[in-house]
Every structure is written in C-alpha cells, then in structure tokens.
Design an enzyme around this catalytic site. Sequence first.
Site, mmCIF file in Angstrom:
data_model
loop_
_atom_site.group_PDB
_atom_site.id
_atom_site.type_symbol
_atom_site.label_atom_id
_atom_site.label_comp_id
_atom_site.label_asym_id
_atom_site.label_seq_id
_atom_site.Cartn_x
_atom_site.Cartn_y
_atom_site.Cartn_z
ATOM 1 N N LYS A 66 -13.039 19.622 -6.569
ATOM 2 C CA LYS A 66 -12.054 18.974 -6.278
ATOM 3 C C LYS A 66 -11.955 18.690 -4.575
ATOM 4 O O LYS A 66 -11.974 19.688 -4.439
ATOM 5 C CB LYS A 66 -11.007 19.035 -6.415
ATOM 6 C CG LYS A 66 -10.715 18.647 -8.689
ATOM 7 C CD LYS A 66 -11.175 17.376 -8.726
ATOM 8 C CE LYS A 66 -9.010 16.313 -8.901
ATOM 9 N NZ LYS A 66 -9.490 15.078 -9.268
ATOM 10 N N ASN A 68 -9.561 15.828 -2.952
ATOM 11 C CA ASN A 68 -8.594 14.602 -2.923
ATOM 12 C C ASN A 68 -8.067 14.061 -1.865
ATOM 13 O O ASN A 68 -7.548 14.649 -0.276
ATOM 14 C CB ASN A 68 -7.414 15.909 -3.524
ATOM 15 C CG ASN A 68 -7.252 16.111 -5.066
ATOM 16 O OD1 ASN A 68 -8.598 15.523 -5.727
ATOM 17 N ND2 ASN A 68 -7.284 17.213 -5.528
ATOM 18 N N THR A 95 -11.256 -9.705 -4.560
ATOM 19 C CA THR A 95 -10.290 -10.024 -4.623
ATOM 20 C C THR A 95 -10.390 -9.809 -6.299
ATOM 21 O O THR A 95 -11.231 -9.450 -6.645
ATOM 22 C CB THR A 95 -10.376 -11.637 -4.796
ATOM 23 O OG1 THR A 95 -11.159 -12.047 -5.686
ATOM 24 C CG2 THR A 95 -10.678 -11.825 -3.506
ATOM 25 N N HIS A 96 -8.929 -9.332 -6.785
ATOM 26 C CA HIS A 96 -8.582 -9.065 -8.005
ATOM 27 C C HIS A 96 -9.441 -7.484 -8.434
ATOM 28 O O HIS A 96 -9.136 -7.596 -8.755
ATOM 29 C CB HIS A 96 -8.627 -9.933 -9.154
ATOM 30 C CG HIS A 96 -8.094 -11.258 -8.469
ATOM 31 N ND1 HIS A 96 -6.931 -11.953 -9.890
ATOM 32 C CD2 HIS A 96 -8.963 -12.313 -8.154
ATOM 33 C CE1 HIS A 96 -7.314 -13.213 -9.287
ATOM 34 N NE2 HIS A 96 -7.980 -13.734 -8.232
ATOM 35 N N TYR A 141 34.276 -1.388 14.534
ATOM 36 C CA TYR A 141 34.051 -0.337 13.572
ATOM 37 C C TYR A 141 34.299 0.040 11.971
ATOM 38 O O TYR A 141 35.970 0.362 11.539
ATOM 39 C CB TYR A 141 34.089 0.435 14.386
ATOM 40 C CG TYR A 141 33.144 2.358 14.303
ATOM 41 C CD1 TYR A 141 32.412 2.544 14.251
ATOM 42 C CD2 TYR A 141 34.667 3.299 13.023
ATOM 43 C CE1 TYR A 141 31.985 3.883 13.651
ATOM 44 C CE2 TYR A 141 33.924 4.622 12.714
ATOM 45 C CZ TYR A 141 32.328 4.701 13.373
ATOM 46 O OH TYR A 141 31.934 5.844 13.156
ATOM 47 N N SER A 199 -8.484 21.977 -5.017
ATOM 48 C CA SER A 199 -8.121 22.377 -6.388
ATOM 49 C C SER A 199 -6.796 23.342 -6.387
ATOM 50 O O SER A 199 -8.405 24.431 -6.519
ATOM 51 C CB SER A 199 -7.792 21.078 -7.106
ATOM 52 O OG SER A 199 -8.048 22.051 -8.459
ATOM 53 N N GLU A 255 -2.963 9.619 -0.592
ATOM 54 C CA GLU A 255 -1.754 8.933 -1.069
ATOM 55 C C GLU A 255 -0.089 9.910 -0.743
ATOM 56 O O GLU A 255 0.733 9.161 -0.990
ATOM 57 C CB GLU A 255 -2.000 9.931 -2.810
ATOM 58 C CG GLU A 255 -3.522 10.007 -3.110
ATOM 59 C CD GLU A 255 -3.963 11.009 -4.132
ATOM 60 O OE1 GLU A 255 -3.418 11.233 -4.775
ATOM 61 O OE2 GLU A 255 -3.648 12.124 -3.376
ATOM 62 N N LYS A 293 23.314 7.256 9.916
ATOM 63 C CA LYS A 293 21.986 7.357 11.469
ATOM 64 C C LYS A 293 20.534 8.391 10.573
ATOM 65 O O LYS A 293 19.020 8.387 10.711
ATOM 66 C CB LYS A 293 22.893 8.750 11.323
ATOM 67 C CG LYS A 293 23.528 7.964 13.128
ATOM 68 C CD LYS A 293 24.494 9.134 13.831
ATOM 69 C CE LYS A 293 25.353 7.895 14.321
ATOM 70 N NZ LYS A 293 26.548 6.977 13.196
HETATM 71 N N1 ARG Z 1 30.039 10.164 14.232
HETATM 72 C C1 ARG Z 1 30.825 8.711 14.068
HETATM 73 C C2 ARG Z 1 29.597 7.983 13.756
HETATM 74 O O1 ARG Z 1 28.125 8.432 13.871
HETATM 75 C C3 ARG Z 1 31.390 8.078 16.087
HETATM 76 C C4 ARG Z 1 32.734 7.566 15.861
HETATM 77 C C5 ARG Z 1 33.452 7.680 14.538
HETATM 78 N N2 ARG Z 1 34.803 6.904 15.904
HETATM 79 C C6 ARG Z 1 35.193 7.172 14.784
HETATM 80 N N3 ARG Z 1 36.461 6.064 15.290
HETATM 81 N N4 ARG Z 1 35.908 8.211 14.399
HETATM 82 O O2 ARG Z 1 30.056 6.537 13.504
#
Ligand code: ARG
Length: 467
Positions: free
Chosen positions: A289, A291, A161-162, A323, A283, A296, A331
């Site tokens: 070395k 490593n 611990t520590h 939306y 290295s 890491e 994404k």
């Molecule tokens: N490429 C857009 C996204 O990833 C798809 C949906 C687009 N919808 C719109 N009304 N422009 O969100």
Amino acid sequence: MSDAAGQPKAWGGVFREPTDARVEAFSESVSFDRRLADDDIDGSIAHARMLATCGLMTVQEADQVAQVLEEIRGEIRAGRFEFTAAKEDIHLHIESALTARLGDTGRKLHTARSRNDQVATDLRLHCRRAIDRLDAGLAELQRSFLGFAEREQDLVIPGYTHLRRAQPVLAAHQLLAWCEKLQRDRDRLADCRRRTNVLPLGSGALAGTSLPIDRDHVRDSLGFDAVASNSLDAASDRDFACELAFVAALTGVHLSQWAEEWIIYSTHEFGFLQLPEGFCTGSSIMPQKINPDVLELVRGKSARLIGNLQALLVLLKGLPTAYNRDLQEDKEQIFDSIDTLEAVLGVAAPLVAGTRFDRERLAATIVGGHLDATSLMEGLISQGVPQRTAHEIVGKLVRRAMTRGVALADLADQEISQDYAGWNAALRGALGPSRAVERMQSFGSTAPAAVADQIAVWRRRLGVASA
Ligand code: ARG
C-alpha cells in the site's frame, strides 16, 4: 480581598469573598489565550506610550513599562513565565507580572482601558498577523500549481462532469483552475483584513473614557487603518473573526475538492497522477500500500474549519449589546481555524510541487470516452447544422462507435454518411482529443493559446520571474 490562591484581586475592592476555586478552573482562559501574549504586549506598549503623550503617565514611566513588558515577553517566549488559573487570562498575567516588578507605575497601565477593548484589540492584531501568513501560504500554493501547469503545458487530459468523461482539457488549464479559486480566497482574506484592521482600544468597557486619551496615537503605533467609531460596537464586535473563519472554511472546502480530485486521479483505476512518496503513507498489514493520507487529511480538515465557523456564528447569535463573557469562547475556534489552515497549506504546496502526471497512461486512456463528440457537434454547427440537429446526429454516431467499441475517428466516411448525409472530410479536423482542444477559441477556454496567456498572467500576478 484575596482570591483562593491568596493573591489580591486586581479589581477586588468590592468583593467580600474570594473566587471559588471551581469558578477559577471553569472560567480561566489563560490555558489557550496565552498565545495572544505578543499581541497583548504590543497593545500595552502602544497604550503606555499614548498615556505618556497625554500626561496620564510620565515618559519615564512609559519607558519603564515598555522595558519590563519586553522582559516579560522574553520570559514567555523562553518558557520561563509562570501561568496559573488563578489569574484567569493572559491580560491579567502580563499586567500582574508588570505590577509585581514596577509597583504603582505598573498599576497605571490599565488607565483608560478595559479588558473588553484590550482583548478585542489583541484578537484583531492576532488575526491580522494570521491573515498575512495565510495569504503568503496561499500564494505559495498557487505558485506550486502554476509551476506544475508550466511543466505540463502541452498535456491533454480527460475533463469530467458528473465524474464521467466530458471534453478534453489541457492539464495546465485544470491546474490553473485551482489558482483562480485560491485567488478569490486571497481576495476575501484581503477584504476581511480591511475590516479587521480597525482599532477598538480606547472604547473602554463599553462607553469610552472621561480621561483625555489619543486614540489616533495608538492607531499609528499599532498600524491600524482606522479607529473604531462606536465604543459599544468595538468592544463586542467579533465579525472580523467570523469572516476569517469563513474564509478559512471556504478555502478548506476548495482544498477538499482538490484533494478529492487528486485522490481519484492517483488511484490504480485512474492512474493519471503520481503523488510524491514522501507525502504518502503505508499500511501496517498490507505491504504493497501507498496511501494518499495527506490528501485525505486535507479533505477531512475542512470539516473542522466549517465547524469552527458554525460555532462562532452560534456563539454570537442573540448576544445582547457590548461585551459578554461568552465572547471568551471565540478564541479556540478562530485559533484552530488559523492553525488548521496553516497546517494544510504547509503540506499542500510541496505535495503539488512533487506530483507528476503519468503521460504514458494518459496517452493510452485519452482516446476513450468520446471526448471529441462536442467538438464534432460544433464542427457541424459551423457548417450550418442547427445545434439540436447536430447534437442528435453526433449522438447517433457515438452510439455506432460504442456498438463497435471504437472511437468516433475510427468510423468510416461511408458509415457516418448513413447518419449525416452532409459529411465531408473537413469535419475530420474536429476529431481527436488534441484537435478538440486546439479548436477552442473562446476567452477562458482550454485552447493552448488561451492557457499560455493565462500562464503569463499568473506569472506576473504571483511575481514569478520569467524563465
Ligand atoms: N478573557 C476574556 C475574554 O477572552 C477577557 C475579557 C474579560 N472581560 C471581562 N469583563 N470579564 O473575553
């Protein structure tokens, strides 16, 4: 109306000007959302089949759509499909390729659908598959820790611990601690999967559709557990992506702790662990070395997992209902979290499987650091000494041993009696790291019997066949 590349805009009837080329370049997402191609095609085939059962397309048309979409899938997989920023995203690419081949039949596919509910569906399908792969990767890593624990079942190591020596523990106990943390990560993944596995398609842009669709049909085809019950919510919800990013971040944090521990244990100074050489690097200037770069990087990759979660949360903060194009920015973060964690798991499991404890070195160092002091204190408590008093007595004995540079077990009875008049031979049974471990009896402790039970539990849980 045509866009800059001379292509008719899919929804361009109202426009009098083509899209500015700079806007195309700025707003395209196909450079990264093309990885949703399979999900998009799965979703579109399910949608077309549903349209046919609802009389919005003939069965023959749906068959043609499905067949051409499969052709397109084959071309994308083979790298024979042409992508262009002029067509914005993967959804438009696939639909326009379909239309180019099927004409009006292709133009029916987008009936009762918006890209808003389409992209939400695609992303859920994508995350669902990723969750299943990540879960399998985590289970594999757990099995590596379990296998290591079984090989080292009797080995006693210093517990810290520590980062200071604390009490002795079984190596297996410490290895199984990682199984526990990873199991909670898996439980969180399973929980996140439940909320991910809800179908947005059929929500339209935000309000639903006046056309007679059958959302349950699509739900069944795509294996969703439920149909989202509010179209406004479903077309814009990205909670599921945040949850996955959070689970990935927390898993990354767990793995960074593990990596740090093993980096320390494998140093020249500690020398507890020998990492497999195939998972170490050299290295360019220092020939000697070896490593721990892999560990890491595991530690370092947690930073981007945490960063992705933060980016997603900030992205969603303050968005008005339904939306907004901001959502396209979800994404790259979630894809990166998935890829990063998969990459980490891909090296972690074999690294664990190839690592060994240096038993000789451990045997030589385990006696240092008075790891049995707590055991002795509890021995005194068992003989009726109040805890605070026992703590003080053993503290004095440790000071004596430290002054002389010996272990507690090396102190003579006479010497000990000066600090504790009630000293008796039975108390010697509490001394020594191995005995300290053996005397443990609480559930969940490092006692050999408790650890053996836990190994059996994990074997069952992880489906490891008994030897
Ligand atoms: N490429 C857009 C996204 O990833 C798809 C949906 C687009 N919808 C719109 N009304 N422009 O969100």
